[in-house]
Design a protein around this motif. Structure first.
Motif, PDB file in Angstrom:
ATOM      1  N   ALA A   1       0.830  -1.203   0.000  1.00  0.00           N
ATOM      2  CA  ALA A   1       0.000   0.000   0.000  1.00  0.00           C
ATOM      3  C   ALA A   1       0.866   1.254   0.000  1.00  0.00           C
ATOM      4  O   ALA A   1       0.549   2.251  -0.670  1.00  0.00           O
ATOM      5  N   ALA A   2       1.972   1.225   0.745  1.00  0.00           N
ATOM      6  CA  ALA A   2       2.886   2.369   0.769  1.00  0.00           C
ATOM      7  C   ALA A   2       3.439   2.649  -0.621  1.00  0.00           C
ATOM      8  O   ALA A   2       3.519   3.808  -1.062  1.00  0.00           O
ATOM      9  N   ALA A   3       3.830   1.595  -1.336  1.00  0.00           N
ATOM     10  CA  ALA A   3       4.355   1.775  -2.688  1.00  0.00           C
ATOM     11  C   ALA A   3       3.290   2.349  -3.612  1.00  0.00           C
ATOM     12  O   ALA A   3       3.566   3.273  -4.411  1.00  0.00           O
ATOM     13  N   SER A   4       2.066   1.853  -3.520  1.00  0.00           N
ATOM     14  CA  SER A   4       0.987   2.389  -4.358  1.00  0.00           C
ATOM     15  C   SER A   4       0.707   3.843  -4.024  1.00  0.00           C
ATOM     16  O   SER A   4       0.491   4.672  -4.911  1.00  0.00           O
ATOM     17  N   LEU A   5       0.736   4.140  -2.750  1.00  0.00           N
ATOM     18  CA  LEU A   5       0.429   5.489  -2.281  1.00  0.00           C
ATOM     19  C   LEU A   5       1.383   6.535  -2.858  1.00  0.00           C
ATOM     20  O   LEU A   5       0.977   7.665  -3.141  1.00  0.00           O
ATOM     21  N   VAL A   6       2.643   6.166  -3.073  1.00  0.00           N
ATOM     22  CA  VAL A   6       3.622   7.125  -3.614  1.00  0.00           C
ATOM     23  C   VAL A   6       3.847   6.928  -5.110  1.00  0.00           C
ATOM     24  O   VAL A   6       4.815   7.438  -5.675  1.00  0.00           O
ATOM     25  N   GLY A   7       2.940   6.182  -5.753  1.00  0.00           N
ATOM     26  CA  GLY A   7       3.008   6.058  -7.202  1.00  0.00           C
ATOM     27  C   GLY A   7       3.985   5.023  -7.717  1.00  0.00           C
ATOM     28  O   GLY A   7       4.355   5.039  -8.898  1.00  0.00           O
ATOM     29  N   LYS A   8       4.400   4.080  -6.851  1.00  0.00           N
ATOM     30  CA  LYS A   8       5.365   3.063  -7.263  1.00  0.00           C
ATOM     31  C   LYS A   8       4.822   1.652  -7.068  1.00  0.00           C
ATOM     32  O   LYS A   8       5.571   0.684  -7.008  1.00  0.00           O
ATOM     33  N   GLY A   9       3.505   1.528  -6.989  1.00  0.00           N
ATOM     34  CA  GLY A   9       2.907   0.244  -6.667  1.00  0.00           C
ATOM     35  C   GLY A   9       2.716  -0.664  -7.863  1.00  0.00           C
ATOM     36  O   GLY A   9       2.729  -0.232  -9.017  1.00  0.00           O
ATOM     37  N   VAL A  10       2.536  -1.933  -7.550  1.00  0.00           N
ATOM     38  CA  VAL A  10       2.164  -2.950  -8.523  1.00  0.00           C
ATOM     39  C   VAL A  10       0.991  -3.714  -7.914  1.00  0.00           C
ATOM     40  O   VAL A  10       0.758  -3.640  -6.703  1.00  0.00           O
ATOM     41  N   PRO A  11       0.211  -4.440  -8.717  1.00  0.00           N
ATOM     42  CA  PRO A  11      -0.907  -5.195  -8.146  1.00  0.00           C
ATOM     43  C   PRO A  11      -0.438  -6.133  -7.024  1.00  0.00           C
ATOM     44  O   PRO A  11       0.549  -6.855  -7.175  1.00  0.00           O
ATOM     45  N   TYR A  12      -1.155  -6.108  -5.923  1.00  0.00           N
ATOM     46  CA  TYR A  12      -0.794  -6.915  -4.758  1.00  0.00           C
ATOM     47  C   TYR A  12      -1.324  -8.333  -4.972  1.00  0.00           C
ATOM     48  O   TYR A  12      -2.512  -8.612  -4.777  1.00  0.00           O
ATOM     49  N   ASP A  13      -0.433  -9.233  -5.396  1.00  0.00           N
ATOM     50  CA  ASP A  13      -0.837 -10.593  -5.743  1.00  0.00           C
ATOM     51  C   ASP A  13      -0.132 -11.631  -4.884  1.00  0.00           C
ATOM     52  O   ASP A  13       0.097 -12.761  -5.319  1.00  0.00           O
ATOM     53  N   TYR A  14       0.211 -11.270  -3.676  1.00  0.00           N
ATOM     54  CA  TYR A  14       0.899 -12.168  -2.754  1.00  0.00           C
ATOM     55  C   TYR A  14       0.127 -13.469  -2.576  1.00  0.00           C
ATOM     56  O   TYR A  14      -1.088 -13.464  -2.308  1.00  0.00           O
TER      57      TYR A  14
END
Length: 411
Positions: free
Chosen positions: A306-319
């Motif tokens: 979520a932190a990565a997505s929040l700053v524009g560096k996220g990828v789909p969370y598929d853990y």
């Protein structure tokens, strides 16, 4: 960092929130990060509360997500022991008790869960305890003197781990659950039967297929009365009947709520610039469909995602989810996600507590549970459970249908 994002606020001072705040700082060093937590403690891990910390073998500092010096080094503004009253997405404000207001460009809500409460007569007597916080664990530990009698109500993971810890401390332990075996809903009756045998071999008195109707005594609880009419004398009771996600803040702000707050694969809620992760997040998983997961590994990893997505560096969370549970001298490992299954395979021996059970649906692998073999799926080292995680990912190109089916066992 995404343009225009300077102030990041994380609401929730648990494992998810602590990891998220630290990750934002690492990914976006110029951001001003504020972490607001209702507990006065630094963010900490909860698993030791039912195990090593409860038994007095692990210090609390070992459970911290990070020492205070790390938050200071990264410039995180810690607002601990504070209660958030309102989220105002239109004005991008978080409103705290005392009329204090914290502005944000983006906010992550990681408020976790609260324990379900016992709702039968006598549940408000002294000596009726539950476990969520470090203070709860300390109260149980203070009551847990060798030779005393404890009744544990509920045999989910917390109930099983607390029952094991209390027995290891030398208490007489009775554990009551309406299911046919501990953890049968999550693991099935076969693995649940293994857990039952483990507890019984260590002297836990299991009362299965029965419920509690009343707690009796004076000001303090003295006995537990079950649906079938059995009475169990006790010095204290520990309830372990699960949690409810703390979604009131988001509900009041207008977020879409179902089994928790709905988030997409980037941990975004239906509100602009509002993200959510951890126990409260009903997230759209690329493999498993929409699910909500309450385990440690998800709290840690989804907070960072979520932190990565929040700053524009996220990828789909598929853990491919995994968790573990330590009970007595055994560790149960689990990988995948299976709400329902139509068959299992058993490799090894359930009786010898040396097995891998695979949960199947329409011929596809959903999940696996292992004891005594399989290895840690989170380890960098190769192992059977890590291989199973890779197989699950490879087999599911679209979300899994979790509609109920009749179960069958293959050996």
């Amino acid at each position: 960092m995404a343009s225009g994002i300077q102030n990041v606020v994380v609401v929730g001072g648990g494992l998810t929130g602590g990891n998220a705040a630290l990750e934002v700082c690492r990914l976006a060093p110029d951001a001003q990060v504020t972490l607001i937590g209702s507990e006065a403690h630094l963010p900490y891990q909860r698993p030791p509360l039912s195990k090593g910390f409860l038994r007095g073998t692990e210090p609390f500092d070992a459970a911290l997500v990070a020492p205070r010096s790390e938050y200071d080094r990264l410039g995180i503004d810690l607002m601990l022991g504070r209660r958030v009253l309102k989220l105002e997405p239109e004005s991008k404000l978080v409103r705290l008790e005392g009329d204090e207001v914290v502005p944000y460009d983006r906010v992550l809500i990681a408020t976790g869960g609260r324990n379900r409460r016992l709702r039968f007569p006598g549940a408000d007597r002294d000596g009726v305890l539950d476990l969520r916080t470090v203070e709860d664990s300390e109260r149980i530990r203070a009551a847990a003197r060798a030779g005393r009698r404890a009744v544990v109500i509920g045999l989910g993971f917390i109930g099983c781990e607390v029952a094991a810890s209390l027995r290891m401390l030398g208490l007489e332990v009775t554990a009551i659950d309406p299911g046919r075996a501990p953890l049968a809903r999550v693991l099935g009756p076969e693995v649940g039967g293994v857990i039952a045998a483990l507890h019984q071999s260590h002297g836990v008195h299991l009362v299965l297929g029965d419920g509690v109707v009343r707690l009796e005594g004076g000001e303090r609880v003295e006995r537990v009365l079950t649906t079938s009419g059995q009475r169990f004398e006790c010095d204290f009771v520990v309830a372990g009947i699960g949690i409810e996600p703390e979604v009131e803040l988001l509900r009041a702000a207008g977020a879409r709520i179902s089994n928790g707050v709905e988030v997409d694969e980037y941990c975004r809620t239906s509100l602009p610039d509002v993200y959510a992760a951890g126990d409260i997040a009903d997230h759209a998983h690329p493999l498993f469909g929409r699910i909500r997961v309450e385990h440690y590994n998800n709290a840690e990893k989804q907070g960072r995602a979520a932190a990565a997505s929040l700053v524009g560096k996220g990828v789909p969370y598929d853990y491919v989810h995994s968790f573990w549970s330590d009970q007595f001298d055994r560790t149960l490992e689990y990988v995948g996600f299976a709400a329902e299954w139509d068959g299992i395979t058993v490799e090894g021996s359930l009786q010898d507590m040396d097995f891998i059970v695979r949960y199947m649906r329409d011929g596809k692998l959903l999940a696996a549970a292992a004891m005594g073999r399989g290895g840690d799926p989170e380890s960098a080292e190769p192992g059977e459970l890590k291989n199973i995680a890779n197989q699950i990912r490879a087999e599911h190109e679209k979300p899994i249908d979790h509609a109920p089916r009749k179960s069958k066992v293959r050996r």
